[in-house]
Design a protein around this motif. Structure first.
Motif, PDB file in Angstrom:
ATOM      1  N   ALA A  53       2.802 -30.692 -31.347  1.00  0.00           N
ATOM      2  CA  ALA A  53       2.205 -30.344 -32.635  1.00  0.00           C
ATOM      3  C   ALA A  53       3.116 -29.450 -33.465  1.00  0.00           C
ATOM      4  O   ALA A  53       3.093 -29.508 -34.701  1.00  0.00           O
ATOM      5  CB  ALA A  53       0.856 -29.646 -32.415  1.00  0.00           C
ATOM      6  N   ASN A  54       3.893 -28.617 -32.801  1.00  0.00           N
ATOM      7  CA  ASN A  54       4.760 -27.705 -33.532  1.00  0.00           C
ATOM      8  C   ASN A  54       5.716 -28.458 -34.453  1.00  0.00           C
ATOM      9  O   ASN A  54       6.013 -28.013 -35.562  1.00  0.00           O
ATOM     10  CB  ASN A  54       5.570 -26.846 -32.561  1.00  0.00           C
ATOM     11  CG  ASN A  54       4.702 -25.926 -31.743  1.00  0.00           C
ATOM     12  OD1 ASN A  54       3.561 -25.656 -32.095  1.00  0.00           O
ATOM     13  ND2 ASN A  54       5.220 -25.457 -30.622  1.00  0.00           N
ATOM     14  N   ALA A  55       6.220 -29.578 -33.978  1.00  0.00           N
ATOM     15  CA  ALA A  55       7.199 -30.326 -34.756  1.00  0.00           C
ATOM     16  C   ALA A  55       6.562 -31.358 -35.668  1.00  0.00           C
ATOM     17  O   ALA A  55       7.018 -31.571 -36.792  1.00  0.00           O
ATOM     18  CB  ALA A  55       8.193 -31.011 -33.811  1.00  0.00           C
ATOM     19  N   MET A  56       5.497 -32.007 -35.212  1.00  0.00           N
ATOM     20  CA  MET A  56       5.045 -33.213 -35.889  1.00  0.00           C
ATOM     21  C   MET A  56       3.637 -33.173 -36.475  1.00  0.00           C
ATOM     22  O   MET A  56       3.217 -34.137 -37.101  1.00  0.00           O
ATOM     23  CB  MET A  56       5.150 -34.397 -34.914  1.00  0.00           C
ATOM     24  CG  MET A  56       6.582 -34.774 -34.603  1.00  0.00           C
ATOM     25  SD  MET A  56       7.455 -35.285 -36.131  1.00  0.00           S
ATOM     26  CE  MET A  56       9.161 -35.316 -35.566  1.00  0.00           C
ATOM     27  N   ALA A  57       2.879 -32.111 -36.274  1.00  0.00           N
ATOM     28  CA  ALA A  57       1.493 -32.100 -36.757  1.00  0.00           C
ATOM     29  C   ALA A  57       1.410 -32.276 -38.269  1.00  0.00           C
ATOM     30  O   ALA A  57       0.619 -33.085 -38.770  1.00  0.00           O
ATOM     31  CB  ALA A  57       0.798 -30.807 -36.337  1.00  0.00           C
ATOM     32  N   THR A  58       2.213 -31.510 -39.009  1.00  0.00           N
ATOM     33  CA  THR A  58       2.126 -31.606 -40.472  1.00  0.00           C
ATOM     34  C   THR A  58       2.678 -32.937 -40.966  1.00  0.00           C
ATOM     35  O   THR A  58       2.174 -33.501 -41.946  1.00  0.00           O
ATOM     36  CB  THR A  58       2.891 -30.452 -41.143  1.00  0.00           C
ATOM     37  OG1 THR A  58       4.269 -30.510 -40.769  1.00  0.00           O
ATOM     38  CG2 THR A  58       2.329 -29.113 -40.711  1.00  0.00           C
ATOM     39  N   THR A  59       3.694 -33.462 -40.303  1.00  0.00           N
ATOM     40  CA  THR A  59       4.255 -34.754 -40.700  1.00  0.00           C
ATOM     41  C   THR A  59       3.240 -35.875 -40.501  1.00  0.00           C
ATOM     42  O   THR A  59       3.142 -36.793 -41.318  1.00  0.00           O
ATOM     43  CB  THR A  59       5.520 -35.051 -39.861  1.00  0.00           C
ATOM     44  OG1 THR A  59       6.424 -33.949 -39.993  1.00  0.00           O
ATOM     45  CG2 THR A  59       6.211 -36.307 -40.327  1.00  0.00           C
ATOM     46  N   ILE A  60       2.473 -35.785 -39.420  1.00  0.00           N
ATOM     47  CA  ILE A  60       1.438 -36.786 -39.150  1.00  0.00           C
ATOM     48  C   ILE A  60       0.256 -36.612 -40.097  1.00  0.00           C
ATOM     49  O   ILE A  60      -0.282 -37.576 -40.640  1.00  0.00           O
ATOM     50  CB  ILE A  60       0.982 -36.692 -37.677  1.00  0.00           C
ATOM     51  CG1 ILE A  60       2.125 -37.123 -36.747  1.00  0.00           C
ATOM     52  CG2 ILE A  60      -0.258 -37.542 -37.431  1.00  0.00           C
ATOM     53  CD1 ILE A  60       1.861 -36.859 -35.277  1.00  0.00           C
ATOM     54  N   SER A  61      -0.159 -35.363 -40.323  1.00  0.00           N
ATOM     55  CA  SER A  61      -1.353 -35.120 -41.141  1.00  0.00           C
ATOM     56  C   SER A  61      -1.157 -35.525 -42.597  1.00  0.00           C
ATOM     57  O   SER A  61      -2.102 -35.926 -43.267  1.00  0.00           O
ATOM     58  CB  SER A  61      -1.763 -33.644 -41.059  1.00  0.00           C
ATOM     59  OG  SER A  61      -0.824 -32.817 -41.720  1.00  0.00           O
ATOM     60  N   THR A  62       0.082 -35.404 -43.111  1.00  0.00           N
ATOM     61  CA  THR A  62       0.344 -35.796 -44.497  1.00  0.00           C
ATOM     62  C   THR A  62       0.689 -37.268 -44.637  1.00  0.00           C
ATOM     63  O   THR A  62       0.852 -37.768 -45.752  1.00  0.00           O
ATOM     64  CB  THR A  62       1.501 -34.971 -45.082  1.00  0.00           C
ATOM     65  OG1 THR A  62       2.697 -35.222 -44.323  1.00  0.00           O
ATOM     66  CG2 THR A  62       1.189 -33.488 -45.063  1.00  0.00           C
ATOM     67  N   GLY A  63       0.823 -37.977 -43.522  1.00  0.00           N
ATOM     68  CA  GLY A  63       1.145 -39.392 -43.560  1.00  0.00           C
ATOM     69  C   GLY A  63       2.612 -39.688 -43.761  1.00  0.00           C
ATOM     70  O   GLY A  63       2.990 -40.840 -44.012  1.00  0.00           O
ATOM     71  N   ALA A  64       3.477 -38.692 -43.617  1.00  0.00           N
ATOM     72  CA  ALA A  64       4.912 -38.927 -43.797  1.00  0.00           C
ATOM     73  C   ALA A  64       5.461 -39.853 -42.720  1.00  0.00           C
ATOM     74  O   ALA A  64       6.391 -40.627 -42.970  1.00  0.00           O
ATOM     75  CB  ALA A  64       5.664 -37.596 -43.786  1.00  0.00           C
ATOM     76  N   VAL A  87      12.838 -29.100 -36.651  1.00  0.00           N
ATOM     77  CA  VAL A  87      11.968 -28.323 -35.768  1.00  0.00           C
ATOM     78  C   VAL A  87      12.032 -28.861 -34.345  1.00  0.00           C
ATOM     79  O   VAL A  87      12.077 -28.099 -33.367  1.00  0.00           O
ATOM     80  CB  VAL A  87      10.512 -28.344 -36.282  1.00  0.00           C
ATOM     81  CG1 VAL A  87       9.575 -27.695 -35.265  1.00  0.00           C
ATOM     82  CG2 VAL A  87      10.411 -27.607 -37.602  1.00  0.00           C
ATOM     83  N   SER A  88      12.050 -30.187 -34.191  1.00  0.00           N
ATOM     84  CA  SER A  88      12.143 -30.789 -32.862  1.00  0.00           C
ATOM     85  C   SER A  88      13.453 -30.399 -32.184  1.00  0.00           C
ATOM     86  O   SER A  88      13.472 -30.075 -30.988  1.00  0.00           O
ATOM     87  CB  SER A  88      12.057 -32.313 -32.972  1.00  0.00           C
ATOM     88  OG  SER A  88      10.809 -32.716 -33.463  1.00  0.00           O
TER      89      SER A  88
END
Length: 411
Positions: free
Chosen positions: A28-39, A184-185
């Motif tokens: 989640a640290n790396a990808m939560a916001t990327t997934i939530s915004t649909g990027a 971040v990853s």
């Protein structure tokens, strides 16, 4: 000697199991916001994160050296002590994953190590100065620094994008968000994968396989990198949901600002050898980005539960580590009993998680209530202006609740 070799092998396997849990706990640290915004699509996001975690594991050994050489007196540590420490860290990771709370795998590991070391060799075997300067102070400073940086970066992004074409700007920010998520990853690999390298190196020193003050061997670096990459690929979907949707609602501009700010803090700490919690950094950045947009708010009920988990991580893992060390002190049967307890508890937690499955198909669904504070702030916030006003105003309206996806953030 055969029994000694067996316990050392058990420690190495258990350390890699912890690294695996660290991977899916911290995806989640790396990808939560990327997934939530649909990027990015969820499965594509975690695959990208896994590869970059593996690459990052080879970039530095500074944090590994902090764990293996700095935190505790390695000359007085037995392999059983490290095994007990890992038991405390793994169980805390699994419990917080079950309830969907972003907590620090790093602090769980260090808490377990401190508790087991104190139970075995006394408080004097813990280097208090290292604990304060390289663990506790960064734990407090990281979310604050990342949060303030993300807040300012979000406001700057919206200010610069007022006159830009809406669709073009959105595409540009999504591309930037993907790049910053990759950073971040990579940073996560340079920081968190090294903690397992450090703990395995400490075990090898304790077992007499390596000389004191040795750097991690190449096979340790490779195995730790692969373990955290595999865990990352499986995805900690419960925590991704909390981080991406439970704390705040993010637009691409905010996601880009949050990821960039967090990556900067994490990479700087890795360079300095600080055993930083990536969870603290990213969570602080997400909250800062949430507050940085006009009309944007943070769901403080979720944030409060998360803060409580942060405060409990070190002492809870330390307590379990100390108890596990006490039982292993009875000999081989004590170590076997602790191992059985670890496997049984892990299986029970996994079985509980199957009652309400969260995966890539429903990770963006949430019915987290807005809360009194959120509603009050939104009520007094001036409406946004400029070309992005409609988009920002729509983002402040809570999404419809989903009966099939109740919140995972409740403890």
């Amino acid at each position: 000697m055969e029994n000694f070799s067996l316990i050392l092998a058990i420690v190495v396997v258990t350390a890699l199991a912890f690294d695996f849990t660290n991977g899916f706990h911290d995806t989640a640290n790396a990808m939560a916001t990327t997934i939530s915004t649909g990027a990015l699509k969820p499965k594509v996001a975690v695959a990208m994160s896994a590869v970059l975690n593996l690459v990052g594991a080879f970039l530095s050994v500074e944090v590994a050296n902090t764990i293996s050489k700095g935190l505790v007196d390695e000359t007085g540590i037995r392999p059983e002590v490290i095994f007990a420490a890992l038991v405390g860290a793994i169980l805390w990771n699994l419990l917080t994953w079950l309830v969907g709370l972003p907590s620090s795998s790093s602090h769980a590991l260090m808490g377990g190590l401190i508790g087991a070391t104190v139970a075995s060799a006394g408080i004097g075997a813990v280097h208090g100065d290292v604990l304060v300067t390289k663990v506790l102070i960064p734990a407090i400073a990281a979310p604050l620094v990342a949060g303030i940086a993300a807040l300012l970066a979000t406001r700057l992004s919206y200010s610069l994008g007022k006159k830009a074409d809406g669709n073009a700007a959105k595409k540009g920010y999504r591309a930037g968000q993907i790049a910053s998520a990759g950073l971040v990853s990579l940073a996560h690999g340079t920081n968190d994968a090294q903690k397992t390298m450090g703990i395995i190196t400490l075990a090898l020193v304790a077992g007499g396989t390596l000389a004191p003050d040795s750097d991690p061997p190449m096979w340790v670096i490779l195995s730790a990198g692969l373990a955290i990459a595999l865990g990352t690929y499986l995805g900690g979907w419960r925590i991704i949901r909390t981080m991406g949707k439970g704390l705040t609602d993010l637009q691409p501009q905010q996601g880009f600002a949050a990821q960039t700010s967090a990556a900067t803090v994490i990479l700087a700490s890795s360079h300095l050898g600080f055993s930083l919690s990536t969870t603290h950094s990213v969570s602080g950045a997400v909250m800062g980005a949430g507050l940085g947009r006009k009309g944007g708010v943070v769901r403080w009920s979720t944030a409060t539960r998360m803060f409580v988990a942060w405060g409990l991580t070190l002492p809870a893992a330390a307590l379990v580590g100390a108890l596990a060390e006490y039982v292993t002190g009875f000999g081989a049967w004590g170590t076997a009993l602790v191992a059985i307890f670890l496997v049984g508890s892990s299986a029970a937690i996994w079985k509980l998680s199957r009652r309400e499955v969260v995966d890539h198909t429903n990770v963006n669904e949430t019915d987290e209530p807005a809360g009194v504070v959120t509603t009050a702030i939104a009520a007094v916030t001036p409406p946004p202006t400029g070309s992005a006003a409609t988009e920002e105003l729509a983002a402040t309206i809570p999404a419809p609740s989903s009966e099939s996806a109740p919140s995972q953030a409740a403890v």
